[in-house]
Design a protein around this motif. Structure first.
Motif, PDB file in Angstrom:
ATOM      1  N   ARG A  95       0.828  -1.213   0.000  1.00 34.85           N
ATOM      2  CA  ARG A  95       0.000   0.000   0.000  1.00 34.85           C
ATOM      3  C   ARG A  95       0.859   1.257   0.000  1.00 34.85           C
ATOM      4  NH1 ARG A  95      -3.137  -2.876   3.680  1.00 34.85           N
ATOM      5  NH2 ARG A  95      -2.262  -1.684   5.420  1.00 34.85           N
ATOM      6  N   CYS A  96       1.920   1.248   0.785  1.00 34.08           N
ATOM      7  CA  CYS A  96       2.813   2.411   0.842  1.00 34.08           C
ATOM      8  C   CYS A  96       3.426   2.680  -0.529  1.00 34.08           C
ATOM      9  CB  CYS A  96       3.913   2.155   1.875  1.00 34.08           C
ATOM     10  SG  CYS A  96       5.172   3.441   1.961  1.00 34.08           S
ATOM     11  N   GLY A  97       3.939   1.638  -1.160  1.00 31.65           N
ATOM     12  CA  GLY A  97       4.542   1.808  -2.479  1.00 31.65           C
ATOM     13  C   GLY A  97       3.538   2.226  -3.532  1.00 31.65           C
ATOM     14  N   LEU A  98       2.348   1.639  -3.481  1.00 31.76           N
ATOM     15  CA  LEU A  98       1.337   1.939  -4.489  1.00 31.76           C
ATOM     16  C   LEU A  98       0.825   3.375  -4.344  1.00 31.76           C
ATOM     17  CD1 LEU A  98      -0.390   1.072  -6.831  1.00 31.76           C
ATOM     18  CD2 LEU A  98      -1.973  -0.023  -5.231  1.00 31.76           C
ATOM     19  N   ARG A  99       0.603   3.806  -3.120  1.00 33.91           N
ATOM     20  CA  ARG A  99       0.133   5.177  -2.928  1.00 33.91           C
ATOM     21  C   ARG A  99       1.162   6.192  -3.421  1.00 33.91           C
ATOM     22  NH1 ARG A  99      -2.260   3.648   2.978  1.00 33.91           N
ATOM     23  NH2 ARG A  99      -4.385   3.133   2.321  1.00 33.91           N
ATOM     24  N   THR A 100       2.427   5.895  -3.193  1.00 36.96           N
ATOM     25  CA  THR A 100       3.471   6.782  -3.701  1.00 36.96           C
ATOM     26  C   THR A 100       3.506   6.732  -5.223  1.00 36.96           C
ATOM     27  OG1 THR A 100       4.778   6.406  -1.694  1.00 36.96           O
ATOM     28  CG2 THR A 100       5.927   7.341  -3.595  1.00 36.96           C
ATOM     29  N   ALA A 101       3.396   5.542  -5.782  1.00 33.55           N
ATOM     30  CA  ALA A 101       3.407   5.394  -7.238  1.00 33.55           C
ATOM     31  C   ALA A 101       2.235   6.132  -7.883  1.00 33.55           C
ATOM     32  CB  ALA A 101       3.359   3.917  -7.616  1.00 33.55           C
ATOM     33  N   MET A 102       1.086   6.116  -7.236  1.00 34.82           N
ATOM     34  CA  MET A 102      -0.116   6.739  -7.809  1.00 34.82           C
ATOM     35  C   MET A 102       0.029   8.251  -7.950  1.00 34.82           C
ATOM     36  SD  MET A 102      -3.017   4.372  -5.928  1.00 34.82           S
ATOM     37  CE  MET A 102      -4.418   5.354  -6.460  1.00 34.82           C
ATOM     38  N   GLU A 103       0.979   8.847  -7.243  1.00 38.08           N
ATOM     39  CA  GLU A 103       1.216  10.277  -7.400  1.00 38.08           C
ATOM     40  C   GLU A 103       1.724  10.607  -8.804  1.00 38.08           C
ATOM     41  OE1 GLU A 103       3.788  11.642  -4.305  1.00 38.08           O
ATOM     42  OE2 GLU A 103       2.600  10.690  -2.716  1.00 38.08           O
ATOM     43  N   CYS A 104       2.289   9.597  -9.482  1.00 34.23           N
ATOM     44  CA  CYS A 104       2.775   9.771 -10.852  1.00 34.23           C
ATOM     45  C   CYS A 104       1.718   9.421 -11.882  1.00 34.23           C
ATOM     46  CB  CYS A 104       4.007   8.893 -11.077  1.00 34.23           C
ATOM     47  SG  CYS A 104       5.323   9.124  -9.878  1.00 34.23           S
ATOM     48  N   SER A 105       0.514   9.019 -11.426  1.00 32.15           N
ATOM     49  CA  SER A 105      -0.598   8.638 -12.315  1.00 32.15           C
ATOM     50  C   SER A 105      -0.191   7.603 -13.356  1.00 32.15           C
ATOM     51  CB  SER A 105      -1.161   9.888 -13.015  1.00 32.15           C
ATOM     52  OG  SER A 105      -1.612  10.825 -12.076  1.00 32.15           O
ATOM     53  N   PRO A 106       0.401   6.469 -12.942  1.00 38.34           N
ATOM     54  CA  PRO A 106       0.801   5.453 -13.915  1.00 38.34           C
ATOM     55  C   PRO A 106      -0.394   4.672 -14.437  1.00 38.34           C
ATOM     56  CG  PRO A 106       1.163   4.609 -11.720  1.00 38.34           C
ATOM     57  CD  PRO A 106       0.688   6.046 -11.556  1.00 38.34           C
ATOM     58  N   GLU A 107      -0.204   4.056 -15.587  1.00 36.07           N
ATOM     59  CA  GLU A 107      -1.220   3.147 -16.131  1.00 36.07           C
ATOM     60  C   GLU A 107      -1.095   1.754 -15.535  1.00 36.07           C
ATOM     61  OE1 GLU A 107      -1.823   3.891 -20.611  1.00 36.07           O
ATOM     62  OE2 GLU A 107       0.220   4.593 -20.186  1.00 36.07           O
ATOM     63  N   GLY A 108       0.027   1.500 -14.873  1.00 35.34           N
ATOM     64  CA  GLY A 108       0.242   0.217 -14.236  1.00 35.34           C
ATOM     65  C   GLY A 108       1.443   0.295 -13.313  1.00 35.34           C
ATOM     66  N   VAL A 109       1.615  -0.748 -12.485  1.00 32.13           N
ATOM     67  CA  VAL A 109       2.786  -0.859 -11.617  1.00 32.13           C
ATOM     68  C   VAL A 109       3.365  -2.260 -11.763  1.00 32.13           C
ATOM     69  CG1 VAL A 109       1.993   0.829  -9.927  1.00 32.13           C
ATOM     70  CG2 VAL A 109       1.422  -1.591  -9.603  1.00 32.13           C
ATOM     71  N   LEU A 110       4.649  -2.373 -11.523  1.00 33.13           N
ATOM     72  CA  LEU A 110       5.305  -3.675 -11.487  1.00 33.13           C
ATOM     73  C   LEU A 110       5.985  -3.818 -10.142  1.00 33.13           C
ATOM     74  CD1 LEU A 110       7.220  -5.682 -14.083  1.00 33.13           C
ATOM     75  CD2 LEU A 110       8.445  -5.051 -11.987  1.00 33.13           C
ATOM     76  N   MET A 111       5.652  -4.885  -9.421  1.00 27.80           N
ATOM     77  CA  MET A 111       6.211  -5.113  -8.091  1.00 27.80           C
ATOM     78  C   MET A 111       7.294  -6.179  -8.153  1.00 27.80           C
ATOM     79  SD  MET A 111       2.897  -4.923  -5.614  1.00 27.80           S
ATOM     80  CE  MET A 111       1.764  -3.538  -5.721  1.00 27.80           C
ATOM     81  N   LEU A 112       8.408  -5.896  -7.463  1.00 26.76           N
ATOM     82  CA  LEU A 112       9.485  -6.862  -7.365  1.00 26.76           C
ATOM     83  C   LEU A 112      10.113  -6.774  -5.995  1.00 26.76           C
ATOM     84  CD1 LEU A 112      12.616  -5.550  -9.253  1.00 26.76           C
ATOM     85  CD2 LEU A 112      10.513  -4.252  -9.196  1.00 26.76           C
ATOM     86  N   MET A 113      10.781  -7.847  -5.597  1.00 28.23           N
ATOM     87  CA  MET A 113      11.411  -7.922  -4.292  1.00 28.23           C
ATOM     88  C   MET A 113      12.861  -7.460  -4.391  1.00 28.23           C
ATOM     89  SD  MET A 113       8.741  -9.066  -2.836  1.00 28.23           S
ATOM     90  CE  MET A 113       9.375  -9.319  -1.170  1.00 28.23           C
ATOM     91  N   ALA A 114      13.323  -6.747  -3.353  1.00 27.23           N
ATOM     92  CA  ALA A 114      14.684  -6.212  -3.373  1.00 27.23           C
ATOM     93  C   ALA A 114      15.743  -7.297  -3.273  1.00 27.23           C
ATOM     94  CB  ALA A 114      14.870  -5.213  -2.228  1.00 27.23           C
ATOM     95  N   ASP A 115      15.361  -8.503  -2.828  1.00 23.75           N
ATOM     96  CA  ASP A 115      16.361  -9.562  -2.643  1.00 23.75           C
ATOM     97  C   ASP A 115      16.354 -10.578  -3.792  1.00 23.75           C
ATOM     98  OD1 ASP A 115      13.955 -10.776  -2.054  1.00 23.75           O
ATOM     99  OD2 ASP A 115      14.708 -11.904  -0.332  1.00 23.75           O
ATOM    100  N   GLN A 116      16.021 -10.115  -4.993  1.00 26.17           N
ATOM    101  CA  GLN A 116      16.118 -10.955  -6.193  1.00 26.17           C
ATOM    102  C   GLN A 116      17.145 -10.335  -7.148  1.00 26.17           C
ATOM    103  OE1 GLN A 116      11.660 -11.103  -6.937  1.00 26.17           O
ATOM    104  NE2 GLN A 116      12.204 -13.179  -7.516  1.00 26.17           N
ATOM    105  N   PRO A 117      18.421 -10.354  -6.787  1.00 27.74           N
ATOM    106  CA  PRO A 117      19.432  -9.623  -7.559  1.00 27.74           C
ATOM    107  C   PRO A 117      19.745 -10.223  -8.913  1.00 27.74           C
ATOM    108  CG  PRO A 117      20.502 -10.951  -5.881  1.00 27.74           C
ATOM    109  CD  PRO A 117      19.025 -11.046  -5.625  1.00 27.74           C
TER     110      PRO A 117
END
Length: 216
Positions: A95-117
């Motif tokens: 939710r935190c990431g999505l709410r921040t992302a929505m400030e840019c009015s994207p058409e979509g989001v892609l979620m990934l984990m930081a520990d998949q280098p």
């Protein structure tokens, strides 16, 4: 299709027993820095990185430190979002990431984990391309054999269901719901490796070192 990446990096590394984000990869860059660099080199338009309060951000690649205070603009693709209630479960970070992302009015989001280098920019781009080329689908997800795993791209029509997630259930609840349509993209097995335990971490480090030798 304008898409914002959400890198989830607010975990406690409880199974590993030390901060996995700061683990040094064979080239001297932090493990989570590898993931972030890949995201930044992909076709994602912006990146939101979700961290826990008090994160030193020492794992950020040096070139990112100059941009994290800026707004989400074409000149500054990276934003840091601090998730104050990260301990309440994965859904809070989403939710935190999505709410921040929505400030840019994207058409979509892609979620990934930081520990998949070991993800590559091409892996991310393949998922983005799949979602763009399947307009009837609500999401495009990576798949390891039969299991759907991050990274996953969602259209903006899915922001509501994502914001309604609770606790530690994450987005899997949505991905197994027959109400939503998705396309699945097989990725190489190593792209799914994460660093939850010391043996898993060693496997990642050994593979990364081998790749570096082969490319030298």
């Amino acid at each position: 299709m304008q898409t914002t990446g959400i890198v989830l990096a607010a975990g406690n590394s409880s199974r590993l027993g030390r901060d996995k984000l700061l683990v040094t990869m064979p080239d001297g860059i932090a493990l989570a820095g590898w993931t972030l660099r890949v995201a930044l080199s992909s076709a994602l338009d912006q990146i939101v990185c979700v961290v826990k309060p008090g994160d030193s951000l020492e794992w950020l690649p040096e070139e990112c430190l100059r941009t994290i205070a800026g707004r989400c603009t074409a000149a500054s693709r990276l934003r840091i979002a601090v998730c104050d209630d990260h301990a309440g479960g994965m859904a809070n970070s989403i939710r935190c990431g999505l709410r921040t992302a929505m400030e840019c009015s994207p058409e979509g989001v892609l979620m990934l984990m930081a520990d998949q280098p070991l993800l590559t920019a091409q892996h991310i781009n393949d998922i983005l391309d799949a979602l763009t080329s399947h307009p009837q689908c609500d999401y495009a997800a990576a798949v390891d054999e039969a299991a759907v795993k991050p990274p996953v791209a969602f259209r903006s029509c899915m922001f509501g269901p994502l914001l309604s997630l609770q606790g530690d259930e994450g987005a899997r609840k949505i991905l197994v719901n027959s109400r939503y349509r998705g396309v699945k993209i097989p990725l190489s097995r190593e792209s799914f490796w994460d660093a939850d335990t010391e043996p898993q971490l060693k496997r990642i480090l050994d593979y990364a070192e081998g790749q570096m030798w082969r490319e030298a």
